[in-house]
Write a protein that holds these residues in place. Structure first.
Motif, PDB file in Angstrom:
ATOM      1  N   PRO A   1       0.804  -1.227   0.000  1.00  0.00           N
ATOM      2  CA  PRO A   1       0.000   0.000   0.000  1.00  0.00           C
ATOM      3  C   PRO A   1       0.834   1.273   0.000  1.00  0.00           C
ATOM      4  O   PRO A   1       0.335   2.330  -0.367  1.00  0.00           O
ATOM      5  CB  PRO A   1      -0.830  -0.133   1.286  1.00  0.00           C
ATOM      6  CG  PRO A   1      -0.077  -1.087   2.148  1.00  0.00           C
ATOM      7  CD  PRO A   1       0.598  -2.034   1.216  1.00  0.00           C
ATOM      8  N   SER A   2       2.109   1.188   0.405  1.00  0.00           N
ATOM      9  CA  SER A   2       2.959   2.386   0.383  1.00  0.00           C
ATOM     10  C   SER A   2       3.489   2.694  -1.015  1.00  0.00           C
ATOM     11  O   SER A   2       4.004   3.780  -1.256  1.00  0.00           O
ATOM     12  CB  SER A   2       4.147   2.209   1.336  1.00  0.00           C
ATOM     13  OG  SER A   2       5.108   1.321   0.797  1.00  0.00           O
ATOM     14  N   GLY A   3       3.389   1.734  -1.944  1.00  0.00           N
ATOM     15  CA  GLY A   3       3.861   1.954  -3.312  1.00  0.00           C
ATOM     16  C   GLY A   3       5.355   1.885  -3.470  1.00  0.00           C
ATOM     17  O   GLY A   3       5.891   2.295  -4.510  1.00  0.00           O
ATOM     18  N   ASN A   4       6.078   1.361  -2.477  1.00  0.00           N
ATOM     19  CA  ASN A   4       7.529   1.402  -2.498  1.00  0.00           C
ATOM     20  C   ASN A   4       8.199   0.043  -2.698  1.00  0.00           C
ATOM     21  O   ASN A   4       9.406  -0.073  -2.512  1.00  0.00           O
ATOM     22  CB  ASN A   4       8.062   2.024  -1.203  1.00  0.00           C
ATOM     23  CG  ASN A   4       7.896   3.528  -1.192  1.00  0.00           C
ATOM     24  OD1 ASN A   4       7.949   4.169  -2.233  1.00  0.00           O
ATOM     25  ND2 ASN A   4       7.664   4.100  -0.033  1.00  0.00           N
ATOM     26  N   SER A   5       7.438  -0.976  -3.048  1.00  0.00           N
ATOM     27  CA  SER A   5       8.041  -2.269  -3.355  1.00  0.00           C
ATOM     28  C   SER A   5       8.260  -2.394  -4.856  1.00  0.00           C
ATOM     29  O   SER A   5       7.746  -1.604  -5.650  1.00  0.00           O
ATOM     30  CB  SER A   5       7.156  -3.416  -2.850  1.00  0.00           C
ATOM     31  OG  SER A   5       7.200  -3.495  -1.443  1.00  0.00           O
ATOM     32  N   PHE A   6       9.002  -3.435  -5.260  1.00  0.00           N
ATOM     33  CA  PHE A   6       9.413  -3.539  -6.657  1.00  0.00           C
ATOM     34  C   PHE A   6       9.758  -4.973  -7.013  1.00  0.00           C
ATOM     35  O   PHE A   6      10.314  -5.707  -6.196  1.00  0.00           O
ATOM     36  CB  PHE A   6      10.634  -2.638  -6.895  1.00  0.00           C
ATOM     37  CG  PHE A   6      11.287  -2.826  -8.234  1.00  0.00           C
ATOM     38  CD1 PHE A   6      10.700  -2.338  -9.380  1.00  0.00           C
ATOM     39  CD2 PHE A   6      12.494  -3.501  -8.347  1.00  0.00           C
ATOM     40  CE1 PHE A   6      11.291  -2.511 -10.611  1.00  0.00           C
ATOM     41  CE2 PHE A   6      13.102  -3.678  -9.578  1.00  0.00           C
ATOM     42  CZ  PHE A   6      12.497  -3.182 -10.716  1.00  0.00           C
ATOM     43  N   VAL A   7       9.408  -5.386  -8.233  1.00  0.00           N
ATOM     44  CA  VAL A   7       9.828  -6.662  -8.798  1.00  0.00           C
ATOM     45  C   VAL A   7      10.484  -6.376 -10.134  1.00  0.00           C
ATOM     46  O   VAL A   7       9.912  -5.661 -10.973  1.00  0.00           O
ATOM     47  CB  VAL A   7       8.644  -7.638  -8.971  1.00  0.00           C
ATOM     48  CG1 VAL A   7       9.107  -8.924  -9.664  1.00  0.00           C
ATOM     49  CG2 VAL A   7       8.018  -7.974  -7.629  1.00  0.00           C
ATOM     50  N   GLU A   8      11.666  -6.906 -10.358  1.00  0.00           N
ATOM     51  CA  GLU A   8      12.464  -6.595 -11.544  1.00  0.00           C
ATOM     52  C   GLU A   8      11.799  -7.082 -12.828  1.00  0.00           C
ATOM     53  O   GLU A   8      11.215  -8.165 -12.881  1.00  0.00           O
ATOM     54  CB  GLU A   8      13.843  -7.245 -11.420  1.00  0.00           C
ATOM     55  CG  GLU A   8      14.744  -7.004 -12.624  1.00  0.00           C
ATOM     56  CD  GLU A   8      16.011  -7.832 -12.579  1.00  0.00           C
ATOM     57  OE1 GLU A   8      16.875  -7.636 -13.449  1.00  0.00           O
ATOM     58  OE2 GLU A   8      16.124  -8.690 -11.686  1.00  0.00           O
ATOM     59  N   ASN A   9      11.915  -6.260 -13.858  1.00  0.00           N
ATOM     60  CA  ASN A   9      11.522  -6.628 -15.211  1.00  0.00           C
ATOM     61  C   ASN A   9      12.783  -6.859 -16.032  1.00  0.00           C
ATOM     62  O   ASN A   9      13.411  -5.903 -16.477  1.00  0.00           O
ATOM     63  CB  ASN A   9      10.658  -5.529 -15.838  1.00  0.00           C
ATOM     64  CG  ASN A   9      10.362  -5.780 -17.317  1.00  0.00           C
ATOM     65  OD1 ASN A   9      10.625  -6.866 -17.837  1.00  0.00           O
ATOM     66  ND2 ASN A   9       9.828  -4.783 -17.991  1.00  0.00           N
ATOM     67  N   PRO A  10      13.203  -8.123 -16.251  1.00  0.00           N
ATOM     68  CA  PRO A  10      14.439  -8.382 -16.996  1.00  0.00           C
ATOM     69  C   PRO A  10      14.317  -8.088 -18.479  1.00  0.00           C
ATOM     70  O   PRO A  10      15.328  -8.070 -19.189  1.00  0.00           O
ATOM     71  CB  PRO A  10      14.685  -9.879 -16.750  1.00  0.00           C
ATOM     72  CG  PRO A  10      13.330 -10.447 -16.510  1.00  0.00           C
ATOM     73  CD  PRO A  10      12.560  -9.368 -15.815  1.00  0.00           C
ATOM     74  N   CYS A  11      13.083  -7.842 -18.964  1.00  0.00           N
ATOM     75  CA  CYS A  11      12.872  -7.554 -20.385  1.00  0.00           C
ATOM     76  C   CYS A  11      12.949  -6.067 -20.689  1.00  0.00           C
ATOM     77  O   CYS A  11      12.762  -5.666 -21.836  1.00  0.00           O
ATOM     78  CB  CYS A  11      11.506  -8.085 -20.839  1.00  0.00           C
ATOM     79  SG  CYS A  11      11.245  -9.833 -20.531  1.00  0.00           S
ATOM     80  N   ALA A  12      13.186  -5.238 -19.678  1.00  0.00           N
ATOM     81  CA  ALA A  12      13.202  -3.785 -19.890  1.00  0.00           C
ATOM     82  C   ALA A  12      14.166  -3.425 -21.008  1.00  0.00           C
ATOM     83  O   ALA A  12      15.250  -3.994 -21.113  1.00  0.00           O
ATOM     84  CB  ALA A  12      13.604  -3.072 -18.594  1.00  0.00           C
ATOM     85  N   PRO A  13      13.811  -2.487 -21.923  1.00  0.00           N
ATOM     86  CA  PRO A  13      12.641  -1.593 -21.824  1.00  0.00           C
ATOM     87  C   PRO A  13      11.347  -2.165 -22.394  1.00  0.00           C
ATOM     88  O   PRO A  13      10.356  -1.483 -22.426  1.00  0.00           O
ATOM     89  CB  PRO A  13      13.090  -0.386 -22.647  1.00  0.00           C
ATOM     90  CG  PRO A  13      13.947  -0.991 -23.711  1.00  0.00           C
ATOM     91  CD  PRO A  13      14.677  -2.129 -23.051  1.00  0.00           C
TER      92      PRO A  13
END
Length: 415
Positions: free
Chosen positions: A183-195
């Motif tokens: 709910p804080s919006g501060n977590s993350f999961v990596e996108n290895p396909c970026a961009p």
């Protein structure tokens, strides 16, 4: 005092430096601390850094030379975001287990296939991988197993069986769903396909409920001001308030102004200029950007709201992708670096007019705008399409549960 001094920034230097193995000056500060296991003195190392899409973090690591006890955790040094975020990943390969994950202490991690959940505030924040989160859960369950076996063998046996299922997940014999809800919006999961867009990863931004705001210590402010008077005031002046730079966290000022855009509508522009690091930003966070020729898609909320030119938007996209620390230093691979560099060159060619491309802005809230230079006539190079929002889009905007009609008037008692 020396440890505290090491944390003080040099004038003009950012407090939080990008996470990179090539930065030799990025050294943690060491502070003598009390070990809560044996009550002898140990050492806490603090590193102030920032990682992509997560802003600033404080990485702390404690070790005790007397009892060999250690502990590592992260804390968010940035502000709570305007919206919560939910990452839903379909784990199908062993490589998915190595995806970088930032899990704050207020985030919930779930694996629906096992009916498994790590509740909010049950663990300290961590910078890890999906495999690391599973290992951490296994270690937590195994810790008290000897006591359980002595007290209740049946319960201990069921937990042993569940631990076995968690360990089997690491081999990815079959696909499973991994969900981080913060709910804080501060977590993350990596996108290895970026961009490029990651087909296996769904990122959803949502409005927090009153209960989630209370959980985070947020409380809506009550005001007796007339909204119409407030709007009139905003039309006639620029408001300024103190804030912190989203890049280096140094004190900065944010200016806010209500502006009427011709052939569009009134918008509120918020602009921040940091004198410490030179970062500039101006705040519809509900708009996604797509460039089909580059197979590029940027979800809503990733860049924040912008009042800029098309060239400025492309520059921000290029900077967001090229300055991703997960693709720098030891975290990078030659193929990924070449892929990102090629993407950056193509974006530059579009900016210089050497390459044709379609820029698609898709805003389910209808609050985005691209200038028609032929206005009030039609622009032959611009297509504007209005559409009915899908159920999923209304859900993201919080409209499905919003009741706007058929209200009953509650009678009031006259004295």
């Amino acid at each position: 005092m020396s440890a505290i001094g090491e944390l003080e920034p040099v004038r003009g230097e950012p407090v939080f430096r990008p996470l990179s193995a090539e930065d030799e000056e990025q050294q943690p500060a060491e502070i003598e601390s009390l070990c809560m296991n044996c009550y002898c003195n140990g050492v806490t190392r603090l590193l102030l850094t920032k990682i992509p899409f997560f802003k600033e973090i404080i990485v702390s690591s404690f070790t005790c030379s007397s009892c060999a006890w250690s502990n590592t955790e992260i804390q968010s040094a940035g502000r709570i975001q305007e919206q919560g975020v939910r990452y839903t990943l379909m784990v199908t390969t062993r490589q998915d287990m190595n995806r970088e994950v930032v899990k704050t202490d207020c985030a919930t991690a779930r694996i629906p296939e096992l009916d498994f959940e790590i509740p909010a505030f049950s663990q300290k924040g961590a910078l890890t991988t999906i495999e690391g989160i599973i290992d951490r859960a296994v270690a937590g369950l195994e810790q008290d197993q000897p006591v359980r076996r002595a007290a209740d063998k049946d319960v201990a046996g069921k937990i042993d069986a569940f631990i076995g299922k968690l360990k089997q997940l690491k081999e990815v014999g079959s696909s499973f769903t991994f969900i981080i809800d913060d709910p804080s919006g501060n977590s993350f999961v990596e996108n290895p396909c970026a961009p490029q867009k990651d087909e296996a990863l769904v990122v959803t931004h949502y409005r927090r409920t009153a209960q989630q705001n209370a959980l985070l210590g947020l409380e809506a402010e009550e005001t007796d001001e007339n909204p119409a008077d407030t709007v009139d005031d905003l039309r006639n002046e620029v408001l300024q308030f103190n804030t912190n730079c989203p890049e280096c966290n140094a004190p900065a000022n944010t200016n806010m102004k209500l502006v009427q855009i011709p052939h569009f509508k009134e918008v509120i522009i918020m602009a921040t200029n940091c004198e410490a690091c030179g970062h500039r930003t101006n705040e519809s966070e509900t708009c996604s950007v797509e460039i089909p020729e580059l197979e590029f898609e940027l979800g809503m909320g990733a860049l924040g709201g912008k009042f800029t030119t098309l060239e400025g938007l492309l520059k921000d996209i290029r900077d967001l992708v090229m300055k991703n620390p997960f693709t720098l230093g030891d975290s990078s691979t030659p193929s990924r670096m070449e892929k990102l560099q090629q993407f950056g060159r193509k974006v530059y060619q579009i900016m210089e007019g050497h390459m044709e491309a379609h820029i698609i802005l898709d805003d389910p809230a209808g609050n985005s705008y691209l200038q028609n230079v032929y206005a009030p006539e039609e622009d032959p190079e611009l297509t504007v399409e209005h559409y009915e929002r899908s159920f999923a889009q209304n859900e993201e905007l919080g409209l499905n549960d919003m009741k706007t009609e058929d209200y009953e008037t509650v009678p009031t008692c006259e004295p």
